[in-house]
Design a protein around this motif. Structure first.
Motif, mmCIF file in Angstrom:
data_model
loop_
_atom_site.group_PDB
_atom_site.id
_atom_site.type_symbol
_atom_site.label_atom_id
_atom_site.label_comp_id
_atom_site.label_asym_id
_atom_site.label_seq_id
_atom_site.Cartn_x
_atom_site.Cartn_y
_atom_site.Cartn_z
ATOM 1 N N PHE A 1 23.394 11.308 0.010
ATOM 2 C CA PHE A 1 22.295 12.160 0.472
ATOM 3 C C PHE A 1 21.167 12.080 -0.561
ATOM 4 N N PRO A 2 19.931 11.778 -0.133
ATOM 5 C CA PRO A 2 18.848 11.622 -1.122
ATOM 6 C C PRO A 2 18.610 12.909 -1.910
ATOM 7 N N GLY A 3 18.030 12.762 -3.085
ATOM 8 C CA GLY A 3 17.733 13.913 -3.923
ATOM 9 C C GLY A 3 16.541 14.699 -3.405
ATOM 10 N N ALA A 4 16.483 15.964 -3.842
ATOM 11 C CA ALA A 4 15.396 16.841 -3.386
ATOM 12 C C ALA A 4 14.035 16.319 -3.834
ATOM 13 N N ALA A 5 13.960 15.732 -5.041
ATOM 14 C CA ALA A 5 12.666 15.222 -5.531
ATOM 15 C C ALA A 5 12.202 14.058 -4.667
ATOM 16 N N GLN A 6 13.131 13.172 -4.317
ATOM 17 C CA GLN A 6 12.771 12.024 -3.492
ATOM 18 C C GLN A 6 12.293 12.492 -2.112
ATOM 19 N N LEU A 7 13.030 13.460 -1.529
ATOM 20 C CA LEU A 7 12.676 13.929 -0.186
ATOM 21 C C LEU A 7 11.316 14.628 -0.179
ATOM 22 N N GLU A 8 11.068 15.448 -1.199
ATOM 23 C CA GLU A 8 9.803 16.171 -1.227
ATOM 24 C C GLU A 8 8.633 15.216 -1.464
ATOM 25 N N LEU A 9 8.837 14.231 -2.340
ATOM 26 C CA LEU A 9 7.758 13.264 -2.566
ATOM 27 C C LEU A 9 7.481 12.483 -1.279
ATOM 28 N N SER B 1 19.213 22.645 -1.662
ATOM 29 C CA SER B 1 19.900 23.903 -1.329
ATOM 30 C C SER B 1 20.218 23.911 0.162
ATOM 31 N N GLY B 2 21.401 24.372 0.482
ATOM 32 C CA GLY B 2 21.807 24.392 1.886
ATOM 33 C C GLY B 2 22.531 23.121 2.282
ATOM 34 N N VAL B 3 22.476 22.102 1.451
ATOM 35 C CA VAL B 3 23.219 20.870 1.736
ATOM 36 C C VAL B 3 24.320 20.708 0.691
ATOM 37 N N ALA B 4 23.916 20.781 -0.587
ATOM 38 C CA ALA B 4 24.908 20.632 -1.660
ATOM 39 C C ALA B 4 25.701 21.926 -1.815
ATOM 40 N N GLU B 5 26.946 21.761 -2.163
ATOM 41 C CA GLU B 5 27.841 22.897 -2.397
ATOM 42 C C GLU B 5 27.381 23.644 -3.661
ATOM 43 N N MET C 1 21.839 23.558 -10.229
ATOM 44 C CA MET C 1 21.672 24.491 -9.119
ATOM 45 C C MET C 1 20.894 23.807 -7.998
ATOM 46 N N PRO C 2 21.426 23.792 -6.766
ATOM 47 C CA PRO C 2 20.650 23.220 -5.662
ATOM 48 C C PRO C 2 19.356 24.008 -5.462
ATOM 49 N N ILE C 3 18.282 23.322 -5.104
ATOM 50 C CA ILE C 3 17.011 24.026 -4.912
ATOM 51 C C ILE C 3 16.316 23.563 -3.634
ATOM 52 N N ASP C 4 15.379 24.390 -3.195
ATOM 53 C CA ASP C 4 14.514 24.017 -2.080
ATOM 54 C C ASP C 4 13.620 22.869 -2.572
ATOM 55 N N PRO C 5 13.560 21.750 -1.857
ATOM 56 C CA PRO C 5 12.736 20.626 -2.335
ATOM 57 C C PRO C 5 11.289 21.015 -2.634
ATOM 58 N N ALA C 6 10.774 22.028 -1.945
ATOM 59 C CA ALA C 6 9.384 22.435 -2.198
ATOM 60 C C ALA C 6 9.216 22.976 -3.616
ATOM 61 N N GLU C 7 10.331 23.335 -4.252
ATOM 62 C CA GLU C 7 10.245 23.909 -5.601
ATOM 63 C C GLU C 7 10.467 22.881 -6.718
ATOM 64 N N VAL C 8 10.640 21.632 -6.353
ATOM 65 C CA VAL C 8 10.800 20.604 -7.400
ATOM 66 C C VAL C 8 9.488 20.530 -8.189
ATOM 67 N N PRO C 9 9.558 20.599 -9.531
ATOM 68 C CA PRO C 9 8.317 20.575 -10.322
ATOM 69 C C PRO C 9 7.519 19.283 -10.107
ATOM 70 N N ASP C 10 6.190 19.410 -10.197
ATOM 71 C CA ASP C 10 5.315 18.248 -10.009
ATOM 72 C C ASP C 10 5.702 17.104 -10.946
ATOM 73 N N ALA C 11 6.078 17.454 -12.188
ATOM 74 C CA ALA C 11 6.395 16.408 -13.166
ATOM 75 C C ALA C 11 7.541 15.525 -12.661
ATOM 76 N N GLU C 12 8.509 16.130 -11.973
ATOM 77 C CA GLU C 12 9.649 15.359 -11.478
ATOM 78 C C GLU C 12 9.263 14.530 -10.258
ATOM 79 N N LEU C 13 8.355 15.062 -9.426
ATOM 80 C CA LEU C 13 7.867 14.255 -8.288
ATOM 81 C C LEU C 13 7.106 13.039 -8.818
ATOM 82 N N ILE C 14 6.309 13.266 -9.866
ATOM 83 C CA ILE C 14 5.560 12.153 -10.471
ATOM 84 C C ILE C 14 6.535 11.112 -11.010
ATOM 85 N N ARG C 15 7.610 11.582 -11.652
ATOM 86 C CA ARG C 15 8.590 10.658 -12.252
ATOM 87 C C ARG C 15 9.190 9.749 -11.180
#
Lengths: 399, 324
Positions: free
Chosen positions: B39-47, B80-84, B91-105
């Motif tokens: 399952f793709p990561g939250a940062a990848q999905l949000e980007l 969040s809601g997918v990972a146990e 901690m699983p998180i809502d992809p919308a909350e991934v910090p900009d720095a990680e989306l840039i990475r």
């Protein structure tokens, strides 16, 4: 016919991995004779491959890692026997990187085993702080602990620590696609255990017990005590802006930390404060329960991951005893002075060689044709027009 | 796909791959097929969602979802809601909350892989560069501008050529070590120029100042450079810089410039005064007022704003390096 399989050792740091890798590297011919390949052209060859796989810049070393993983994978695919790949930073790989790694070494057609060597958290946490200090960081021990305990895990320290130390999570990433019998956990024995016990476990997990290996290695990564680590941290604060990494590495990490300060064995050892010790113990208990439920092969004992007894005496490295730091500092000054003497003597030898070369050069310049040309150039450079002509001449000659 | 929430997660992945832009928190659906792989990561999905919002193509979205974040940082952002949820682990998180720095990475990783896979071919050497040394009027015109602007240009040039520290750390380190970038050693540049031929002259003029390069664009290139070092050899990297990154960067002008961090300002003023004194001693003609060197701007940001860097990253993911 030998069975083709790959043993992929993916972590964790501070579990005797350097020793294992040095033994494997030094004994490559013996291993190959036994049908086991440890593909590496240089002692850190597999480290470079790991950097390449994870697209991990490492102070310029990544420049030497171009294409290293693909070469390693190619050698692995070409070997008709057992191949061992081992580097502890592989624990940091993300799921896409794990997928690429496994596919490149022949999974699922080739039998791939993932191995993870692990040590209890109460020893790993101070060891990782010390490792951070030896890599120029200036973070205090308390702040380091706070960052690790923060559930957000923001910042480079916490994110790196957990990505290479959180055993269940590393297994999730590396072993999700493998049957439990192809996943092996090697536990590091508790403090005070016979030093040969860990090697015995490695040998069992890697199938090396019947192979005659030379177990002596030169490279060691010994640990420092409380005042010594505190001293290096203070040195970092003073010199980080002025001493480039290329000089820091040999002078501070190698000369001071590894060759001088780690030899001071009577100073207090790093440990966790009691409240953090309890937190680490509780976390370890949850990890052990998780690992047991996976049914994977354990070489050693999962109880090795749980601290025995109660919290040890804690000496705060953020407030070390000045007298102990002073003694460590004197040892450091002596080591640097001796290194200074050695460098001065080397410099003097080199100067003598330069003088000899200059004299030989001067003798060769005494030929008449050279002296005429030299006089012409000197005269030309005395006037602006002459300088211009010389500049044009040199440009045309590509000088 | 063991639970309804996991199924909803895979449906969202399908939605993103199909160009969808709905945030995870608002999404509901079931997947059309049986998913394969991780399952793709939250940062990848949000980007990928941000790229879809900006009009990106499906191919780049597929690459984003399949690329691990490079370099150091959080390795996994579980959705969040997918990972146990466990008592340990990230901690699983809502992809919308991934910090900009990680989306840039993640974006930087995708862009670097793509760049490395398409190094432009070698161009035939011309005699133009060689001949150009003999053209012109023999005047070296050095840029006359506030010292922070000169430092900014030097940093951009370094970022274009290869790995360099972030602006803030680079300037503070220069200040602490009292080091001056070679391009700002006016007198030594001048002396070198005068020694290269006859009828040479050196002067200072604001006209020699190139247009300022956008800090967000320069920071994106700065983040890409160390990764390129691990993917390409020197010759390929130089070709990529010369033919792709440098021309692209030169077109990103006039948007935002960085100001010096507080720790480096006093040093910069001292440097400006030293430079002015050196120029006076050398006797170079000055078109303008030398005191402009000390007129340091303190109004802007001290580091490239992450939302600017992310916007540039998403734009390049959508449009490639050629367009502007």
């Amino acid at each position: 016919m030998s069975r083709k399989r790959v043993l992929l050792h993916v972590g964790t740091p501070k579990t005797g991995t350097s020793y294992l890798q040095d033994v494997l590297y030094n004994n490559r011919p013996m291993l190959r004779a036994a049908g086991i390949n440890y593909p590496a052209d240089r002692f850190d060859g597999q480290f470079l491959a790991a950097l390449d796989l994870m697209r991990l810049p490492w102070g310029g070393l990544e420049l030497e890692a171009v294409g290293a993983w693909d070469r390693l994978a190619e050698q692995t695919r070409a070997w008709n026997g057992t191949t061992i790949i081992s580097h502890e930073i592989l624990a940091n790989a993300s799921r896409p990187q794990v997928q690429r790694a496994l596919e490149s070494i022949g999974h699922p057609d080739t039998e791939v085993h993932v191995l993870l060597s692990v040590r209890d958290l109460v020893r790993q946490i101070p060891a990782e702080w010390q490792e951070n200090v030896k890599h120029r960081r200036t973070v205090s021990f308390r702040r380091f602990l706070r960052q690790l305990q923060d559930p957000a895990r923001e910042g480079k320290i916490a994110s790196w620590f957990w990505s290479v130390q959180e055993v269940p999570e590393i297994l999730d990433r590396w072993a999700a696609d493998l049957p439990p019998e192809q996943v092996h956990l090697v536990t590091v024995p508790p403090s005070g255990a016979d030093s040969s016990l860990l090697w015995g476990r490695f040998a069992q997990a890697f199938g090396l017990t019947g192979v005659d290996l030379d177990l002596h290695v030169e490279r060691v990564n010994p640990s420092m005590g409380v005042p010594e680590t505190a001293l290096v941290r203070r040195i970092n604060r003073r010199v980080n802006a002025t001493v480039e990494p290329v000089h820091y590495r040999p002078l501070v990490r190698e000369l001071l930390a590894h060759r001088t300060l780690s030899k001071r064995r009577t100073s207090p050892r790093l440990a966790l404060p009691p409240e953090v010790w309890e937190w680490a113990r509780d976390l370890s208990e949850q990890w052990v329960a998780d690992i047991r439920s996976r049914g994977i092969d354990v070489v050693g004992d999962l109880d090795d991951l749980l601290p025995a007894g109660g919290p040890p005496d804690f000496v705060d490295p953020d407030r070390p005893r000045p007298r102990q730091v002073n003694h460590a500092a004197l040892d450091a000054i002596e080591a640097l002075l001796l290194e200074g003497v050695r460098l001065r003597e080397t410099e003097e030898e080199l100067r003598a060689q330069v003088r000899e070369l200059e004299e030989a050069l001067r003798r060769s310049y005494l030929r008449p044709s050279y002296r005429i040309r030299e006089r012409t150039v000197r005269r030309l450079e005395e006037s602006d027009t002459g300088k211009g002509l010389m500049g044009t001449y040199r440009r045309l000659r590509g000088r | 796909m063991s639970s309804p929430t996991t199924a909803r997660g895979w449906a969202w992945v399908e939605h993103i791959l199909a160009g969808g832009t709905m945030p995870w928190a608002e999404f509901d659906g079931t997947p059309s097929g049986v998913p394969a792989g991780f399952f793709p990561g939250a940062a990848q999905l949000e980007l990928a969602r941000r790229v879809n919002l900006a009009g990106g193509r499906g191919e780049v979205v597929r690459r984003i979802l399949a690329t691990g974040a490079p370099a150091r940082g959080r390795q996994e952002f579980l959705v969040s809601g997918v990972a146990e949820t466990r008592g340990y682990g990230p901690m699983p998180i809502d992809p919308a909350e991934v910090p900009d720095a990680e989306l840039i990475r993640v974006g930087v990783g995708v862009l670097t892989e793509h760049l490395a896979a398409a190094v432009p071919p070698e161009q035939p050497a011309t005699s133009r560069g060689r001949l150009s040394r003999f053209r012109g009027n023999g005047v070296l015109t050095l840029p006359l501008a506030p010292v922070d602007r000169l430092l900014h240009d030097a940093w951009v040039t370094r970022a274009r050529r290869g790995p360099v520290l972030p602006w803030q750390r680079w300037t503070v380190r220069l200040a602490r070590a009292d080091r001056v970038p070679p391009s700002m050693l006016f007198v030594s540049r001048g002396e070198h120029w005068l020694a290269t031929g006859f009828r040479r002259r050196v002067e200072l003029s604001p006209a020699a100042l190139p247009p300022p390069i956008d800090a967000g664009a320069a920071d994106l290139v700065r983040r890409i450079q160390p990764l390129l070092g691990g993917l390409l050899d020197r010759e390929q990297r130089d070709r990529l810089v010369a033919q792709v990154l440098a021309p692209w960067l030169e077109r990103r002008t006039g948007v935002r410039r960085l100001t010096l961090p507080v720790e480096a300002r006093a040093w910069a003023v001292g440097l400006a005064e030293r430079m002015a004194a050196d120029v006076r001693r050398a006797g170079y003609p000055v078109r303008g007022d030398l005191t402009v060197l000390t007129e340091i701007d303190t109004g802007g940001p001290e580091r490239p704003p992450l939302d600017d860097v992310l916007a540039v990253t998403v734009q390049v993911l959508c449009e490639g390096w050629e367009k502007r």
